[in-house]
Scaffold this motif. Structure first.
Motif, mmCIF file in Angstrom:
data_model
loop_
_atom_site.group_PDB
_atom_site.id
_atom_site.type_symbol
_atom_site.label_atom_id
_atom_site.label_comp_id
_atom_site.label_asym_id
_atom_site.label_seq_id
_atom_site.Cartn_x
_atom_site.Cartn_y
_atom_site.Cartn_z
ATOM 1 N N MET A 1 0.814 -1.140 -0.072
ATOM 2 C CA MET A 1 -0.060 0.055 0.065
ATOM 3 C C MET A 1 0.951 1.327 0.074
ATOM 4 S SD MET A 1 -2.835 1.169 2.944
ATOM 5 C CE MET A 1 -3.732 -0.194 2.644
ATOM 6 N N LYS A 2 0.802 2.102 -0.997
ATOM 7 C CA LYS A 2 1.419 3.361 -1.210
ATOM 8 C C LYS A 2 0.744 4.454 -0.467
ATOM 9 C CE LYS A 2 3.261 6.455 -4.516
ATOM 10 N NZ LYS A 2 3.339 6.792 -5.941
ATOM 11 N N ILE A 3 1.496 5.192 0.564
ATOM 12 C CA ILE A 3 0.887 6.285 1.351
ATOM 13 C C ILE A 3 1.605 7.482 1.074
ATOM 14 C CG2 ILE A 3 0.630 7.068 3.630
ATOM 15 C CD1 ILE A 3 0.682 4.516 4.782
ATOM 16 N N SER A 4 0.984 8.315 0.433
ATOM 17 C CA SER A 4 1.294 9.821 0.248
ATOM 18 C C SER A 4 1.272 10.607 1.584
ATOM 19 C CB SER A 4 0.400 10.431 -0.636
ATOM 20 O OG SER A 4 0.350 9.637 -2.041
ATOM 21 N N ILE A 5 2.244 11.500 1.867
ATOM 22 C CA ILE A 5 2.169 12.490 3.162
ATOM 23 C C ILE A 5 2.146 13.841 2.521
ATOM 24 C CG2 ILE A 5 3.467 13.202 5.160
ATOM 25 C CD1 ILE A 5 4.997 10.483 5.038
ATOM 26 N N ALA A 6 1.026 14.243 2.755
ATOM 27 C CA ALA A 6 0.742 15.632 2.455
ATOM 28 C C ALA A 6 1.073 16.787 3.305
ATOM 29 C CB ALA A 6 -0.701 15.850 1.881
ATOM 30 N N ILE A 7 2.183 17.746 3.011
ATOM 31 C CA ILE A 7 2.484 18.468 4.122
ATOM 32 C C ILE A 7 2.560 20.024 3.396
ATOM 33 C CG2 ILE A 7 4.721 19.245 5.394
ATOM 34 C CD1 ILE A 7 5.744 16.287 4.986
ATOM 35 N N PRO A 8 1.677 20.865 4.305
ATOM 36 C CA PRO A 8 1.659 22.297 3.746
ATOM 37 C C PRO A 8 2.938 22.949 4.486
ATOM 38 C CG PRO A 8 -0.052 21.934 5.501
ATOM 39 C CD PRO A 8 0.598 20.578 5.005
ATOM 40 N N ALA A 9 3.737 23.573 3.941
ATOM 41 C CA ALA A 9 4.964 23.967 4.546
ATOM 42 C C ALA A 9 5.143 25.558 4.275
ATOM 43 C CB ALA A 9 6.230 23.321 3.966
ATOM 44 N N ASP B 1 -2.343 5.154 -2.548
ATOM 45 C CA ASP B 1 -3.741 4.623 -2.251
ATOM 46 C C ASP B 1 -4.426 5.475 -0.868
ATOM 47 O OD1 ASP B 1 -3.277 2.176 -3.753
ATOM 48 O OD2 ASP B 1 -1.617 1.835 -2.640
ATOM 49 N N VAL B 2 -3.315 5.879 0.069
ATOM 50 C CA VAL B 2 -3.897 6.540 1.045
ATOM 51 C C VAL B 2 -3.190 8.152 1.249
ATOM 52 C CG1 VAL B 2 -3.926 6.652 3.701
ATOM 53 C CG2 VAL B 2 -4.510 4.622 2.270
ATOM 54 N N ILE B 3 -3.589 8.816 1.678
ATOM 55 C CA ILE B 3 -3.019 10.224 2.049
ATOM 56 C C ILE B 3 -3.241 10.528 3.464
ATOM 57 C CG2 ILE B 3 -3.158 12.746 1.659
ATOM 58 C CD1 ILE B 3 -4.851 12.159 -1.009
ATOM 59 N N LYS B 4 -2.075 10.595 4.100
ATOM 60 C CA LYS B 4 -1.508 11.048 5.311
ATOM 61 C C LYS B 4 -1.370 12.561 5.370
ATOM 62 C CE LYS B 4 -1.023 10.657 9.792
ATOM 63 N NZ LYS B 4 -1.831 11.839 9.989
ATOM 64 N N PHE B 5 -2.064 13.210 6.124
ATOM 65 C CA PHE B 5 -1.849 14.716 6.055
ATOM 66 C C PHE B 5 -0.857 14.770 7.213
ATOM 67 C CE2 PHE B 5 -6.696 15.103 5.023
ATOM 68 C CZ PHE B 5 -6.284 14.857 3.763
ATOM 69 N N GLN C 1 0.944 18.335 9.398
ATOM 70 C CA GLN C 1 1.322 19.691 9.361
ATOM 71 C C GLN C 1 2.820 19.700 9.925
ATOM 72 O OE1 GLN C 1 -0.638 21.852 8.449
ATOM 73 N NE2 GLN C 1 -2.299 22.148 9.792
ATOM 74 N N GLN C 2 3.550 20.753 9.105
ATOM 75 C CA GLN C 2 4.898 20.645 9.265
ATOM 76 C C GLN C 2 5.354 20.910 10.650
ATOM 77 O OE1 GLN C 2 6.757 24.083 7.108
ATOM 78 N NE2 GLN C 2 6.275 25.448 8.777
ATOM 79 N N ASP C 3 4.727 21.459 11.881
ATOM 80 C CA ASP C 3 5.055 21.325 13.063
ATOM 81 C C ASP C 3 5.162 20.257 13.483
ATOM 82 O OD1 ASP C 3 4.785 24.193 12.712
ATOM 83 O OD2 ASP C 3 2.877 24.277 13.470
ATOM 84 N N ASP C 4 4.231 19.277 13.221
ATOM 85 C CA ASP C 4 4.053 17.914 13.884
ATOM 86 C C ASP C 4 5.014 16.727 13.429
ATOM 87 O OD1 ASP C 4 2.025 19.446 15.159
ATOM 88 O OD2 ASP C 4 0.591 18.691 13.584
ATOM 89 N N TYR C 5 5.049 15.781 13.995
ATOM 90 C CA TYR C 5 5.940 14.525 13.489
ATOM 91 C C TYR C 5 5.559 12.955 13.976
ATOM 92 C CZ TYR C 5 8.074 15.028 18.049
ATOM 93 O OH TYR C 5 8.521 15.116 19.415
ATOM 94 N N ASN D 1 -13.811 19.640 19.308
ATOM 95 C CA ASN D 1 -12.837 18.938 18.482
ATOM 96 C C ASN D 1 -12.185 18.051 19.515
ATOM 97 O OD1 ASN D 1 -11.118 17.742 16.745
ATOM 98 N ND2 ASN D 1 -10.003 19.467 16.233
ATOM 99 N N LYS D 2 -12.644 16.720 19.502
ATOM 100 C CA LYS D 2 -12.034 15.669 20.271
ATOM 101 C C LYS D 2 -11.355 14.581 19.549
ATOM 102 C CE LYS D 2 -15.188 16.075 24.239
ATOM 103 N NZ LYS D 2 -16.167 15.331 25.134
ATOM 104 N N LEU D 3 -10.979 15.082 17.960
ATOM 105 C CA LEU D 3 -10.351 13.891 17.005
ATOM 106 C C LEU D 3 -9.180 14.293 17.260
ATOM 107 C CD1 LEU D 3 -12.713 13.670 13.824
ATOM 108 C CD2 LEU D 3 -12.381 11.951 15.703
ATOM 109 N N GLY D 4 -8.738 15.616 17.293
ATOM 110 C CA GLY D 4 -7.115 15.927 17.196
ATOM 111 C C GLY D 4 -7.014 16.928 16.094
ATOM 112 N N GLY D 5 -5.791 17.363 15.917
ATOM 113 C CA GLY D 5 -5.411 18.310 14.884
ATOM 114 C C GLY D 5 -5.318 17.533 13.300
ATOM 115 N N VAL D 6 -5.019 18.059 12.399
ATOM 116 C CA VAL D 6 -5.069 17.590 11.207
ATOM 117 C C VAL D 6 -4.376 16.540 10.870
ATOM 118 C CG1 VAL D 6 -4.417 18.106 8.564
ATOM 119 C CG2 VAL D 6 -5.889 19.518 9.826
ATOM 120 N N SER D 7 -3.224 16.790 11.690
ATOM 121 C CA SER D 7 -2.059 15.487 11.585
ATOM 122 C C SER D 7 -2.403 14.003 12.098
ATOM 123 C CB SER D 7 -0.793 15.804 12.362
ATOM 124 O OG SER D 7 -0.185 16.866 11.383
ATOM 125 N N CYS D 8 -3.616 14.100 12.596
ATOM 126 C CA CYS D 8 -4.219 12.684 13.227
ATOM 127 C C CYS D 8 -5.004 11.853 12.021
ATOM 128 C CB CYS D 8 -5.226 13.057 14.267
ATOM 129 S SG CYS D 8 -6.772 13.572 14.069
#
Length: 225
Positions: free
Chosen positions: A1-9, A87-91, A93-97, A149-156
């Protein structure tokens, strides 16, 4: 499975943004799931710090300089999403890891279920990359559009790469995540929940959380509600 990591920088002349992105890149390099692509949309207007960092990695980075809509991270992440072919996009944020080298493996395992269209994972917070606090165990609430918001930030969030998926509402900064979650829930129902902490939310003075005024936040809550 290919995962794309989308990062707004973004990085200004102080290089803080680039230094945060460097930590994220290191956590990507350490992932045991190697079938990935990293897609970075760079909102920096007066320097090449982000581009230089992208070019120095031991993995391939798709890089795009984005010259529109400065100050709105949602437009920037939408540009990163447009580059994703996985196949999957993982968001992210550049501050997170990523907290653990197994983070992407956890996410890939959830999407082995063909019925899973989007998922959210747990996370923790840090101010210094050493001490972690405030563990987030994600939960979808019906009053999410009011800012609860109890889900978390975009990076979740991770989503299956489908043409029918929503993009982020570009003009929203404070409520951009809640608005996105609300619309994804309307399309597909609640997300698959990964209770394990897989991401780290970096807390620092330059976050939107700390720079947006109360009036701006209230206007966005009214808009989404």
């Amino acid at each position: 499975m290919k995962i794309s990591i989308a990062i707004p920088a973004y990085s200004d002349l102080d290089k803080v943004g680039a230094s945060n992105l460097e930590v994220l890149f290191e956590s990507i390099s350490n992932q045991t799931h190697k079938n990935i692509e990293v897609c970075v949309s760079d909102h920096s207007s007066n320097n090449t710090y982000v581009e230089e960092l992208c070019n120095s990695q031991d993995f391939v980075v798709k890089y795009s300089k984005y010259l529109k809509h400065y100050g709105f991270w949602a437009y920037n992440i939408n540009n990163a999403i447009s580059m994703c072919t996985g196949d999957v996009i993982k968001f992210m944020q550049q501050d997170d890891y990523f907290l653990t080298p197994e983070s992407l493996n956890f996410i890939a395992s959830v999407f082995k279920d063909p019925q899973c269209v989007w998922s959210t994972c747990g996370g923790v917070h840090t101010k210094d990359y050493v001490n972690y606090y405030h563990r987030v165990i994600p939960e979808y609430t019906e009053d999410l559009h009011h800012g609860n918001n109890k889900l978390g930030g975009v990076s979740c969030i991770s989503v299956r790469n489908l043409e029918s998926n929503s993009l982020f509402q570009g003009d929203l900064n404070w409520m951009g995540d809640c608005d996105y979650y609300k619309r994804m829930n309307s399309l597909y129902g609640p997300p698959a929940i990964i209770r394990e902490s897989l991401v780290v939310y970096k807390q620092w003075p330059g976050q939107f959380t700390n720079t947006l005024g109360d009036d701006a936040k209230a206007r966005e809550v009214d808009y989404v509600s």
